[in-house]
Design a protein around this motif. Sequence first.
Motif, mmCIF file in Angstrom:
data_model
loop_
_atom_site.group_PDB
_atom_site.id
_atom_site.type_symbol
_atom_site.label_atom_id
_atom_site.label_comp_id
_atom_site.label_asym_id
_atom_site.label_seq_id
_atom_site.Cartn_x
_atom_site.Cartn_y
_atom_site.Cartn_z
ATOM 1 N N ASP A 392 5.853 -8.074 -4.739
ATOM 2 C CA ASP A 392 4.419 -8.830 -4.696
ATOM 3 C C ASP A 392 4.468 -10.270 -3.803
ATOM 4 O O ASP A 392 5.656 -10.337 -3.489
ATOM 5 C CB ASP A 392 3.859 -9.030 -6.186
ATOM 6 N N VAL A 393 3.362 -10.681 -3.750
ATOM 7 C CA VAL A 393 3.197 -11.888 -2.946
ATOM 8 C C VAL A 393 2.561 -12.976 -3.798
ATOM 9 O O VAL A 393 1.904 -12.380 -4.870
ATOM 10 C CB VAL A 393 2.426 -11.739 -1.635
ATOM 11 N N SER A 433 -3.266 5.365 -12.514
ATOM 12 C CA SER A 433 -3.829 3.997 -12.410
ATOM 13 C C SER A 433 -2.882 2.868 -12.108
ATOM 14 O O SER A 433 -2.623 1.632 -12.144
ATOM 15 C CB SER A 433 -4.088 3.453 -13.859
ATOM 16 N N CYS A 434 -1.922 3.416 -10.753
ATOM 17 C CA CYS A 434 -1.037 2.354 -10.084
ATOM 18 C C CYS A 434 -0.578 2.875 -8.828
ATOM 19 O O CYS A 434 -1.056 4.146 -8.745
ATOM 20 C CB CYS A 434 0.185 2.130 -11.090
ATOM 21 N N ARG A 435 -0.128 2.126 -8.183
ATOM 22 C CA ARG A 435 0.290 2.880 -6.835
ATOM 23 C C ARG A 435 1.999 2.287 -6.401
ATOM 24 O O ARG A 435 2.361 1.334 -6.996
ATOM 25 C CB ARG A 435 -0.589 2.041 -5.744
ATOM 26 N N PHE A 436 2.448 3.127 -6.024
ATOM 27 C CA PHE A 436 4.018 2.887 -5.521
ATOM 28 C C PHE A 436 3.795 2.202 -4.040
ATOM 29 O O PHE A 436 2.747 2.069 -3.424
ATOM 30 C CB PHE A 436 4.783 3.894 -5.406
ATOM 31 N N ASN A 437 4.792 1.539 -3.610
ATOM 32 C CA ASN A 437 4.816 0.501 -2.312
ATOM 33 C C ASN A 437 4.672 1.684 -1.207
ATOM 34 O O ASN A 437 4.122 1.039 -0.270
ATOM 35 C CB ASN A 437 6.040 -0.204 -2.369
ATOM 36 N N TYR A 438 5.018 2.696 -1.255
ATOM 37 C CA TYR A 438 4.824 3.758 -0.228
ATOM 38 C C TYR A 438 3.418 4.197 -0.220
ATOM 39 O O TYR A 438 3.158 5.011 0.923
ATOM 40 C CB TYR A 438 5.932 4.803 -0.112
ATOM 41 N N SER A 450 1.037 -3.560 -2.025
ATOM 42 C CA SER A 450 1.387 -4.612 -2.952
ATOM 43 C C SER A 450 -0.013 -5.090 -3.938
ATOM 44 O O SER A 450 -1.001 -5.111 -3.014
ATOM 45 C CB SER A 450 2.223 -5.622 -2.266
ATOM 46 N N PHE A 451 -0.063 -5.061 -4.942
ATOM 47 C CA PHE A 451 -1.165 -5.715 -5.548
ATOM 48 C C PHE A 451 -1.542 -6.855 -5.037
ATOM 49 O O PHE A 451 -2.959 -6.970 -4.775
ATOM 50 C CB PHE A 451 -0.979 -5.725 -7.090
ATOM 51 N N GLY A 452 -0.655 -7.886 -4.733
ATOM 52 C CA GLY A 452 -1.298 -9.245 -4.170
ATOM 53 C C GLY A 452 -1.710 -9.171 -2.687
ATOM 54 O O GLY A 452 -2.797 -9.742 -2.370
ATOM 55 N N LEU A 453 -1.000 -8.068 -2.098
ATOM 56 C CA LEU A 453 -1.387 -7.883 -0.596
ATOM 57 C C LEU A 453 -2.971 -7.164 -0.684
ATOM 58 O O LEU A 453 -3.711 -7.710 0.345
ATOM 59 C CB LEU A 453 -0.658 -6.916 0.364
ATOM 60 N N ASN A 519 0.915 -2.430 -9.458
ATOM 61 C CA ASN A 519 2.304 -1.988 -9.050
ATOM 62 C C ASN A 519 2.671 -1.107 -9.925
ATOM 63 O O ASN A 519 2.830 -1.273 -11.172
ATOM 64 C CB ASN A 519 3.406 -2.831 -8.566
ATOM 65 N N CYS A 520 3.110 0.142 -9.535
ATOM 66 C CA CYS A 520 3.824 1.169 -10.531
ATOM 67 C C CYS A 520 5.079 0.555 -11.095
ATOM 68 O O CYS A 520 5.361 0.745 -12.339
ATOM 69 C CB CYS A 520 4.166 2.367 -9.931
ATOM 70 N N ASP A 521 5.901 -0.336 -10.155
ATOM 71 C CA ASP A 521 7.081 -0.755 -10.696
ATOM 72 C C ASP A 521 6.797 -2.217 -10.532
ATOM 73 O O ASP A 521 6.677 -2.696 -9.381
ATOM 74 C CB ASP A 521 8.471 -0.285 -10.202
#
Length: 601
Positions: A392-393, A433-438, A450-453, A519-521
Amino acid sequence: MLISHKVNGPNSDSLSPSNSDEFPQSSNPSTSSSLTASTASLQHQEPVEHRPGPGLLLFPGTAQRHQHNPAAGTKATTVQKTSARTGASANANADDDNNVSINQKRRSVRSFRRPPLWQKPAKRQENKKLETEKDQDEKQLQADLEWDKRRICLAKVQAFIIEFLQGSSIHGFIYLAKLGLNFLERMLWFAFICVALFSIISLSKRTWLRFQTSPMVISMDRNKLVWNTSFPSLTVCPHKRIDELKVEDYILAHAEHFQSEEDQEDFRDFIVKLASLTYDNLETLPLNKSFGIPSDKYLQLLYELKWPFEPEISSGAAVKMLIHETQTEFGICHSVNSMVARYNAFDYWRSGDWSILDHGDRVTVHPLDGEIYAQIINLSTAYDVYFHGSGDVPNISKQRYTFPESDYTTVELIALEIYTNEEARAFTTKQRSCRFNYEAEDMQTVPIYSFGLCLSECRMFFSLKICGCIPHFYRNRLRNGRRLPVCGLEGIGCLVKIKREIISLKSDRYKINCNCLANCDDSNFFVQSHRSRVWFLGANLQWGIIDYPKMQLRRDVLFSFADVLVYIGGLVGFFLGCSALSFTEIVYYFTARLVRRMFFN
């Protein structure tokens, strides 16, 4: 009329002009009349009662004309006889009358020899009538054949449906076609079946909706000796960001924009505030002069005039930590142990790169490792610090910590992690209800998620929607090649009016829909304690985990597609008493058996 017909008969030579010497010319009208009468008495006269009507049968058209003007015909006959007997030339009126009589005779003969042109032959009319009757018979025969085929098809369909109902294994269907039941009994069973179908459909829709919206469950895992814990990541933003020597060199190189000492001082104040500009202090930027700097060159100028901030990092972890320069909503900062910071680097933006970078291994720690700390030394200035996960950022809505330039600060954190089971990767983002970074198909400025992005992009597009421009600390080039306008002094003045709505992403006046999923993780860190003491070697920062988490959150699949099938199958078996073979039977009946019955039987 009768005399005229006799003159034109076969004995008309006795009255021709060649015998005119036998009839001397006389000018006395009485003499002419007596001769005409005596000549008429010499002709054979038929009885009146046996004589046909005047042209009624032979010359119907001529009869009508003679009846219309009988004097004209009589006068023409008399003139003709008189001219033949005397041999003298007739006057002009007698010749005209003679020509009229001859034309009438010719038309009468022509009408007698052939029928009028408007009269159609009787044979042709009969042939056409026969053809019409034949066509009508063929059409009627074709219609009868089509109706017979339709009746046969309907009879086959009816027999097929009755056969299916009587042989079906679904409870209740047999009573719709069973012999010996009256209409009321059949309608009662039909109502029972409709109620059962309605119950199945309504409950199945609820089950499917649950599968689409919330098939996951977050549970707690307390086996702390099994997992590894991510080491806290942080972003450091120094307060000093502009090098005064570089500013002086810039003023000398662009002396045409600085006519007085006051202009130079205003520029120094402008560039310092521009370097530290964020949503919290937008109103502090002077908006009276731009000093010839276009708005799309703000970020490039800040990197040319930045102060050389080069901290050093050390840690007791097995994996080496790296520090990367990154551009944030707080200006130019530096991130440690971050997997997304390099995608916000100015060099990455300027090169137009959209590739996935090599992040290396994530730094993790284990309770058996003991106390693990990392340290940043040689900060040389006061700074703000943001603690976050490695994926995250820093976010403007999160808490930040400010430390002076002369203190040695130690921060102790506690961690709470959440990770997603591998089985959940087969589900959609809406279900998880989440996303992986890819899963970055919706991101426009970076190739990863990313959630922050995502929140940063949402603020950027909201600024573009309201003010028509974006702040200079965002990437103004999108993935599709579009370049967004950067806010100048007027645009920054517009951002000041909506900065509270930009920060909170909530508004009563405008519609804001970011659709940013977690984020999922993910790793969440909370400051448990921090302490500072004066340090003569400058500002240092030490952080780490001393109390390892005893609980971890795990996102597991609670309601899979197999559960959906079992649940719906139980509903169908409860209300209709059928199984999977019953549905196979329906498919068989309405495919192979239907084709065989309709086309081959």
